[in-house]
Write a protein that holds these residues in place. Structure first.
Motif, PDB file in Angstrom:
ATOM      1  N   ALA A  44       0.806  -1.221   0.000  1.00 37.31           N
ATOM      2  CA  ALA A  44       0.000   0.000   0.000  1.00 37.31           C
ATOM      3  C   ALA A  44       0.841   1.273   0.000  1.00 37.31           C
ATOM      4  O   ALA A  44       0.296   2.371  -0.128  1.00 37.31           O
ATOM      5  CB  ALA A  44      -0.938   0.001   1.211  1.00 37.31           C
ATOM      6  N   THR A  45       2.146   1.141   0.142  1.00 41.76           N
ATOM      7  CA  THR A  45       3.030   2.313   0.182  1.00 41.76           C
ATOM      8  C   THR A  45       3.617   2.555  -1.200  1.00 41.76           C
ATOM      9  O   THR A  45       4.236   1.673  -1.781  1.00 41.76           O
ATOM     10  CB  THR A  45       4.172   2.096   1.195  1.00 41.76           C
ATOM     11  OG1 THR A  45       3.601   1.829   2.484  1.00 41.76           O
ATOM     12  CG2 THR A  45       5.061   3.320   1.282  1.00 41.76           C
ATOM     13  N   SER A  46       3.436   3.760  -1.693  1.00 39.81           N
ATOM     14  CA  SER A  46       4.000   4.113  -3.003  1.00 39.81           C
ATOM     15  C   SER A  46       5.297   4.895  -2.810  1.00 39.81           C
ATOM     16  O   SER A  46       5.576   5.412  -1.722  1.00 39.81           O
ATOM     17  CB  SER A  46       3.012   4.976  -3.792  1.00 39.81           C
ATOM     18  OG  SER A  46       2.869   6.243  -3.184  1.00 39.81           O
ATOM     19  N   VAL A  47       6.061   4.989  -3.869  1.00 39.16           N
ATOM     20  CA  VAL A  47       7.271   5.804  -3.839  1.00 39.16           C
ATOM     21  C   VAL A  47       6.892   7.265  -3.580  1.00 39.16           C
ATOM     22  O   VAL A  47       7.595   7.972  -2.863  1.00 39.16           O
ATOM     23  CB  VAL A  47       8.084   5.641  -5.147  1.00 39.16           C
ATOM     24  CG1 VAL A  47       9.261   6.602  -5.188  1.00 39.16           C
ATOM     25  CG2 VAL A  47       8.574   4.204  -5.282  1.00 39.16           C
ATOM     26  N   SER A  48       5.752   7.686  -4.100  1.00 34.14           N
ATOM     27  CA  SER A  48       5.278   9.052  -3.840  1.00 34.14           C
ATOM     28  C   SER A  48       5.011   9.261  -2.352  1.00 34.14           C
ATOM     29  O   SER A  48       5.334  10.314  -1.796  1.00 34.14           O
ATOM     30  CB  SER A  48       4.003   9.344  -4.639  1.00 34.14           C
ATOM     31  OG  SER A  48       4.271   9.359  -6.008  1.00 34.14           O
ATOM     32  N   ASP A  49       4.414   8.259  -1.686  1.00 33.69           N
ATOM     33  CA  ASP A  49       4.178   8.344  -0.240  1.00 33.69           C
ATOM     34  C   ASP A  49       5.495   8.520   0.502  1.00 33.69           C
ATOM     35  O   ASP A  49       5.610   9.343   1.417  1.00 33.69           O
ATOM     36  CB  ASP A  49       3.500   7.071   0.289  1.00 33.69           C
ATOM     37  CG  ASP A  49       2.102   6.850  -0.212  1.00 33.69           C
ATOM     38  OD1 ASP A  49       1.429   7.835  -0.583  1.00 33.69           O
ATOM     39  OD2 ASP A  49       1.675   5.673  -0.230  1.00 33.69           O
TER      40      ASP A  49
END
Length: 182
Positions: A44-49
């Motif tokens: 659920a974690t993106s690079v953007s996050d």
């Protein structure tokens, strides 16, 4: 200067001026990534996050790590490498099986405490990517080695043998791994 005076915005004379945002090194980025993976879940974690949490651009993040998977791989290596290193120490390979088992359990607990965020992440891996599948395979090998040690301690009569060695090993590591929830 009184409490009502504004805080100086310039550096004291003679000190170098700081420019830009405070930087992160690889370890700092990794620490924040593992924290975020544990909070939100890896999938659920993106690079953007991650870039947003760090206050960096994605390109600045990619300067240190080629991908989110590399971050996961490095974090899991910290956990697995530490656990495997315990089994590879001489005290885990020679002597009475019960002493070796005690050494491994103590060492694994030490690794868990020292690498708590990375071990927490390891315990939450589900095998959804090649990196996670490789980590799960390494964990299985570790579990088999500990199970063999429990069986050897049972054969020596130092550990009760009315419980299957694999079950006993899982119970022991269930206790140790519960530290992540404390």
């Amino acid at each position: 200067m009184t409490a009502a005076d504004p805080v100086p915005t310039t550096a004291p004379a003679g000190s170098p001026a700081k420019r830009g945002r405070p930087g992160y090194d690889r370890d700092g980025i990794l620490d924040v990534a593992v924290q975020l993976f544990n909070e939100q879940g890896y999938d659920a974690t993106s690079v953007s996050d991650l870039a947003r949490r760090l206050g960096l651009t994605k390109s600045a993040l990619y300067h240190h790590f080629s991908s989110k998977e590399e971050l996961l791989s490095v974090a899991l290596e910290a956990a697995l490498g530490g656990l495997e290193a315990v089994l590879d120490q001489p005290a885990a390979r020679t002597g009475a099986a019960s002493d070796r088992l005690r050494f491994v359990l103590t060492g694994a607990t030490d690794v868990l405490v020292a690498q708590l965020p990375a071990v927490t992440l390891l315990l939450r891996v589900r095998g959804n990517s090649a990196v996670e599948q490789a980590a799960l395979e390494r964990r299985r090998v570790f579990d088999h080695r500990v199970t063999a040690l429990v069986a050897a301690a049972q054969a020596e009569g130092e550990v009760r043998d009315d419980v299957d060695a694999a079950v006993a090993a899982r119970l022991l590591f269930g206790m140790i791994n519960s530290v992540v929830e404390w």
